[in-house]
Design an enzyme around this catalytic site. Structure first.
Site, short mmCIF file in Angstrom:
data_model
loop_
_atom_site.label_atom_id
_atom_site.label_comp_id
_atom_site.label_asym_id
_atom_site.label_seq_id
_atom_site.Cartn_x
_atom_site.Cartn_y
_atom_site.Cartn_z
N ASP A 52 -5.07 3.23 -33.68
CA ASP A 52 -5.66 4.84 -32.81
C ASP A 52 -7.20 5.50 -32.34
O ASP A 52 -8.12 4.43 -33.73
CB ASP A 52 -4.86 5.87 -33.43
CG ASP A 52 -3.31 5.90 -33.43
OD1 ASP A 52 -2.55 5.56 -32.22
OD2 ASP A 52 -2.50 6.34 -34.26
N TYR A 111 -3.25 -3.06 -44.61
CA TYR A 111 -3.95 -1.63 -44.13
C TYR A 111 -5.03 -0.83 -45.62
O TYR A 111 -3.77 -1.41 -46.51
CB TYR A 111 -3.45 -0.57 -43.17
CG TYR A 111 -2.99 -0.67 -42.07
CD1 TYR A 111 -4.09 -0.23 -41.27
CD2 TYR A 111 -1.91 -1.50 -41.71
CE1 TYR A 111 -3.77 -0.64 -39.64
CE2 TYR A 111 -1.54 -1.38 -40.33
CZ TYR A 111 -2.86 -1.17 -39.01
OH TYR A 111 -2.26 -1.29 -37.75
#
Length: 245
Positions: A52, A111
């Site tokens: 994003d 992540y």
């Protein structure tokens, strides 16, 4: 056709995310335009993860096809030259089999989420971490994280805009480590739902602030309701680390 696999790092602060969108600058657009400038070919770049706006990457993987062979080291140099002045860079390029797909061939994605936990903000880490001034109870966060490991219905941690066909995901890693004034959360899974990592982090921070008890994370998971979970953590603290194949 020659298929190239590239590994990319970028600062997402001033970018609209990975995916090409009309009227804004994305990582995909920057790289596709850079490739066109040196190759003369319009390519479609496929990424291993669609980050994003504001999310960073140190090891995003992507692939594209060219009709002619170019040496990988020359591709790295050319992309980095034409991608300027954006904070996007390619640090590896290699030929890949024609059946390789950056997204669909990936077996796991990794992540890291960074939290700066101290009374004063970090100027150096501005837009690169989530600053939380109040002390966080890391052992409680670690206890809560254990409830999320494994295969579950993660509807409570799923964005309303998520397009995934199923909310069932398998979280293979969720480690929380405190190093001085920084807390790092390490997460891995074969795939993630939209906002899943940031919604998990936002919920664990409520545990860290002792607003929630660690056991409440289990209740949130079982609720299968986004409203039951905590807020979405800021994009600035999230880093796409790597994809495994």
């Amino acid at each position: 056709m020659y298929r190239y696999k590239i590994t990319i790092e970028y600062l997402g602060t001033d970018l609209a995310g990975w995916q090409r969108q009309a009227g804004v600058m994305s990582v995909q657009q920057i790289l596709e335009e850079a490739i066109y400038k040196f190759s003369g070919e319009q390519v479609i770049l496929f990424g291993s993860g669609r980050t994003d706006a504001g999310v960073h990457a140190v090891g995003q993987v992507a692939h594209f096809d060219l009709s002619k062979y170019l040496e990988p080291h020359k591709i790295i140099t050319a992309i980095n030259y034409f991608a300027r002045p954006y904070a996007v860079g390619v640090w590896n390029c290699e030929l890949a089999p024609n059946n390789f797909h950056a997204r669909f061939s990936a077996t796991s994605r990794y992540y890291i989420y960074r939290i700066i936990n101290r009374p004063c903000p970090s100027v150096i880490d501005l837009n690169r971490a989530w600053w939380i001034s109040s002390p966080l109870d890391v052992p409680a966060m670690q206890q809560a994280a254990a409830y999320l490991l494994g295969k579950h219905d993660f509807t409570s941690f799923r964005a309303s805009s998520c397009q995934s066909k199923s909310p069932i995901k398998t979280l293979t890693e969720l480690n929380i480590i405190k190093e001085d004034e920084e807390i790092k959360l390490y997460l891995s899974a074969p795939s993630f739902l939209h906002h899943m990592v940031r919604n998990i982090v936002g919920s664990l921070v409520l545990v860290g602030k002792n607003i929630w008890q660690a056991e409440q994370i289990k209740d949130v998971l079982e609720a299968k309701d986004r409203k039951a979970a905590g807020p979405t953590a800021p994009a600035s603290g999230l880093y796409f680390v790597k994809a495994a194949y």
